[in-house]
Design an enzyme around this catalytic site. Structure first.
Site, PDB file in Angstrom:
ATOM      1  CB  ILE A 262      -0.975  -0.016   1.191  1.00 41.19           C
ATOM      2  CG1 ILE A 262      -1.896  -1.230   1.096  1.00 41.19           C
ATOM      3  CG2 ILE A 262      -1.811   1.256   1.245  1.00 41.19           C
ATOM      4  CD1 ILE A 262      -2.681  -1.319  -0.187  1.00 41.19           C
ATOM      5  N   GLY A 263       2.075   1.214   0.498  1.00 41.24           N
ATOM      6  CA  GLY A 263       2.890   2.427   0.433  1.00 41.24           C
ATOM      7  C   GLY A 263       4.071   2.437   1.384  1.00 41.24           C
ATOM      8  CD  GLU A 315       4.198   6.379   1.866  1.00 34.52           C
ATOM      9  OE1 GLU A 315       3.876   6.802   2.991  1.00 34.52           O
ATOM     10  OE2 GLU A 315       3.380   5.903   1.068  1.00 34.52           O
ATOM     11  CG  ASP A 320       0.783  12.280   9.319  1.00 32.44           C
ATOM     12  OD1 ASP A 320       0.349  11.492  10.173  1.00 32.44           O
ATOM     13  OD2 ASP A 320       0.047  12.949   8.570  1.00 32.44           O
ATOM     14  CD1 TRP A 392      -8.555  12.261   8.618  1.00 29.89           C
ATOM     15  CD2 TRP A 392      -6.687  11.377   7.769  1.00 29.89           C
ATOM     16  NE1 TRP A 392      -8.747  10.899   8.533  1.00 29.89           N
ATOM     17  CE2 TRP A 392      -7.621  10.331   8.016  1.00 29.89           C
ATOM     18  CE3 TRP A 392      -5.444  11.047   7.236  1.00 29.89           C
ATOM     19  CZ2 TRP A 392      -7.330   8.996   7.740  1.00 29.89           C
ATOM     20  CZ3 TRP A 392      -5.165   9.709   6.966  1.00 29.89           C
ATOM     21  CH2 TRP A 392      -6.090   8.710   7.221  1.00 29.89           C
ATOM     22  CG  HIS A 472      -4.979   2.713   0.568  1.00 25.90           C
ATOM     23  ND1 HIS A 472      -5.359   1.463   1.001  1.00 25.90           N
ATOM     24  CD2 HIS A 472      -4.549   3.385   1.667  1.00 25.90           C
ATOM     25  CE1 HIS A 472      -5.153   1.389   2.303  1.00 25.90           C
ATOM     26  NE2 HIS A 472      -4.679   2.538   2.730  1.00 25.90           N
ATOM     27  CG  HIS A 483     -23.660   2.311  -7.269  1.00 24.27           C
ATOM     28  ND1 HIS A 483     -23.504   1.491  -8.369  1.00 24.27           N
ATOM     29  CD2 HIS A 483     -24.571   1.682  -6.473  1.00 24.27           C
ATOM     30  CE1 HIS A 483     -24.284   0.433  -8.262  1.00 24.27           C
ATOM     31  NE2 HIS A 483     -24.935   0.520  -7.120  1.00 24.27           N
ATOM     32  CD  GLU A 496     -11.190  -3.562   6.508  1.00 27.13           C
ATOM     33  OE1 GLU A 496     -10.880  -4.653   7.010  1.00 27.13           O
ATOM     34  OE2 GLU A 496     -12.362  -3.193   6.368  1.00 27.13           O
ATOM     35  CG  HIS A 526      -4.564  -2.366  11.465  1.00 28.64           C
ATOM     36  ND1 HIS A 526      -5.107  -2.708  10.235  1.00 28.64           N
ATOM     37  CD2 HIS A 526      -4.456  -1.019  11.457  1.00 28.64           C
ATOM     38  CE1 HIS A 526      -5.325  -1.607   9.535  1.00 28.64           C
ATOM     39  NE2 HIS A 526      -4.934  -0.581  10.243  1.00 28.64           N
TER      40      HIS A 526
END
Length: 590
Positions: A262-263, A315, A320, A392, A472, A483, A496, A526
């Site tokens: 994912i990164g 990264e 952050d 955020w 993502h 949709h 997820e 996680h």
């Protein structure tokens, strides 16, 4: 109550039974048509017992029913204010401006009104003069002795005290109010309403508001023009996704069930030290760049050794996923101690969007191009999307949120196009927080999703067909909004799935057709637990039962920055082995 014995008067706060049930999730196996409110007869006796206990402890009980975050519909207002045994009603008059009209037309005689005129969800100073006018108009309706000045909601959503921000720009600081300052604002308004107006405090507030309105650092004419020019187009890419995927496959030559991450990769103690020392100017820029390049090379080599198909640079330069971009865009400010609770014990420090947003220079191109030069495999450029940045951050309140989002989208668009020019053929634009911005009222969902999805499309509408756009999403119970997600028109989307018992897959079982690439994620990052090859293969097979093999991607649950390499390497090894196992089985079945 223990705190009362200390001489501190407090108001016990309980989530009401209706809200408690409506905020609950259905247990596994319960039909989704189940009416949560049907449990009210079982829940109410528990509340009755709680109220009785509080009443005996407090030697009497006055009940305040508090609502917030939105307008109260007329019928709900009528029902609410007719409740017996209630002493006071509280309303959010910041996000519930229409509720003011309902109060003025009908408010129960003899009841207290808690008027939420100070915003509890943001960090901007209150317009005291305007709030005082609102309060005076309400005073004539409910009576002078029945009006209580309040915040619009709890102060959980804002930072604690502006006095701790000793390095914040003085002008910007004058425009702000954290929790401690909001309490002072409530007190000042209450005293002014009682005829004890602090003229100097009100004058300072008016001067700060005037400064914010007229400050050249808030308004950027070229940004305003660019955002205004967006009207009249829906900013879709010129060709259908099926055509684009064909062009991308010719360029990328990926196997079926392509693997990627994912990164982010693990943020080690040493890596954090390098960033910290560079920020404190304890090491040179040359030494910093060298250290980050070495970390990127390590991450690239690990992925090549594992035989992952589409790579990431890990990264290492980012503290952050949102603050990193805010630090490089204009119109943003940052606090030293502006922490707020995110969930549980996790706290975050949201940056502040105070003005028009633009991108002075490329933000990620150097690092992504550097990483691509280290491998012949496709390297993903990694960006945070405009909606997630908006949701955020603490957002300016002097223009509609969607206008700010469009400005951010234009800045990200510039970065996307520069990444493409820099040789990056796969670009991921994360919209982890798309769902978090949904309004409370379902009737308002459509407008939000329209501009949120449009903002995403703006970011990548100008790239070539052969450039593959990924997105993502985290925390993604997206079944109701599938949709809108399809309407984002991304080439590949990762959503997820590993922690939701494959609830997402039920959408496709029910007949929703999805033609773009999709990675529902095959293991949960996680947890330190390492999923086995067989477990991951089983997940892939469940996905293949409802998704075409030519659109399915294999990837983890989220970024890997919080995990250790001792967890990441074996988990990714098992993931790649599982993908190869299923590829082999599919080939044998032909």
């Amino acid at each position: 109550m223990a705190i009362n014995k200390l001489g501190v008067e407090t108001v016990p706060v309980l989530v009401g039974p209706v809200s408690y049930l409506l905020l609950s999730k259905l247990a596994k196996g319960v039909d989704k048509s189940f009416d949560l409110l049907s449990l009210l007869p079982k829940v109410i006796p528990i509340y009755n017992a709680a109220y009785a206990g509080l009443e005996s402890t407090l030697s009497g009980l006055n009940v305040l029913v508090e609502t917030y975050f939105a307008d109260v519909p007329a019928e709900a207002y009528k029902t609410l204010t007719s409740l017996k045994g209630v002493t006071a009603f509280g309303f959010d008059l910041i996000r519930g401006t229409k509720t003011i009209d309902l109060i003025k037309s009908s408010f129960p005689k003899g009841k207290y009104l808690f008027a939420g005129v100070v915003d509890g969800r943001n960090i901007w100073a209150n317009d005291l003069a305007a709030s005082l006018i609102t309060l005076q108009s309400l005073e004539g309706v409910v009576g002078k002795d029945k009006l209580v000045v309040s915040t619009s909601c709890s102060l959980l959503h804002t930072a604690v005290d502006l006095v701790n921000e000793t390095k914040l720009d003085a002008e910007i600081k004058s425009w702000l109010a954290f929790a401690a300052q909001k309490v002072v604002e409530v007190d000042a308004l209450a005293k002014a309403l009682a005829g004890q107006k602090n003229e100097s405090f009100f004058s300072a507030n008016a001067a700060a508001l005037s400064s914010r309105r007229s400050s050249p650092r808030v308004t950027n004419e070229s940004v305003q023009k660019a955002a205004a020019a967006l009207k009249g187009s829906d900013h879709r890419r010129a060709t259908e996704v099926s055509t684009r995927l064909d062009a991308q496959q010719k360029k990328l030559n990926l196997p079926i069930l392509p693997t990627t991450t994912i990164g982010s990769f693990p943020q080690t103690v040493e890596l954090r030290r390098v960033r910290r020392e560079y920020k404190a100017k304890k090491i040179s820029e040359e030494d910093y760049v060298k250290a980050i390049k070495e970390e990127i090379k390590k991450v690239v080599d690990i992925q090549e050794d594992l035989d992952i198909d589409v790579l990431v640079h890990g990264e290492p330069e980012r503290n952050d996923m949102v603050e990193y971009f805010g630090e490089q865009l204009s119109g943003f400010a940052f606090t030293a101690n502006g922490w707020v609770q995110s969930y549980g014990s996790r706290c975050v420090k949201p940056p502040i969007i105070y003005g028009d947003v633009s991108r002075p220079k490329p933000m990620t191109v150097f690092w992504s191009s550097t990483a691509q030069s280290m491998t012949k495999r496709p390297m993903k450029g990694m960006l945070t999307g405009p909606v997630t940045i908006l949701n955020w951050f603490f957002v300016r309140n002097d223009q509609p949120r969607h206008e700010t989002c469009y400005q951010i989208a234009l800045a990200i668009k510039d970065e996307v196009e520069d990444l493409e020019k820099g040789g990056i053929g796969v670009i991921q634009i994360d919209e982890a927080a798309l769902r978090e911005g949904l309004p409370l009222r379902k009737a308002e969902h459509s407008f939000y999703l329209d501009w949120a999805v449009h903002s995403f499309r703006i970011t990548n509408c100008g790239v070539q067909d052969s450039t593959q756009i990924h997105t993502h999403m985290c925390y993604s119970n997206f079944n109701d909004n599938i949709h809108s997600i399809i309407d984002m028109d991304a080439d590949v989307i990762t959503i997820e799935n590993s922690r939701s018992d494959e609830k997402l897959l039920s959408v496709f079982r029910e007949g929703v057709k999805y033609g773009a690439g999709i990675g529902p994620r095959v293991y949960d990052i996680h947890s330190p637990r390492i999923a086995s090859t067989d477990e991951i293969a089983d997940r892939i097979n469940k996905m293949l039962a409802v998704l075409e093999q030519n659109i399915l991607w294999v990837n983890p649950d989220c970024g890997l920055k919080t995990r250790k390499y001792t967890e990441v390497k074996p988990a990714l090894k098992n993931m790649v082995h599982a993908a190869k196992l299923i590829r082999s089985q599919l080939a044998s079945a032909k």
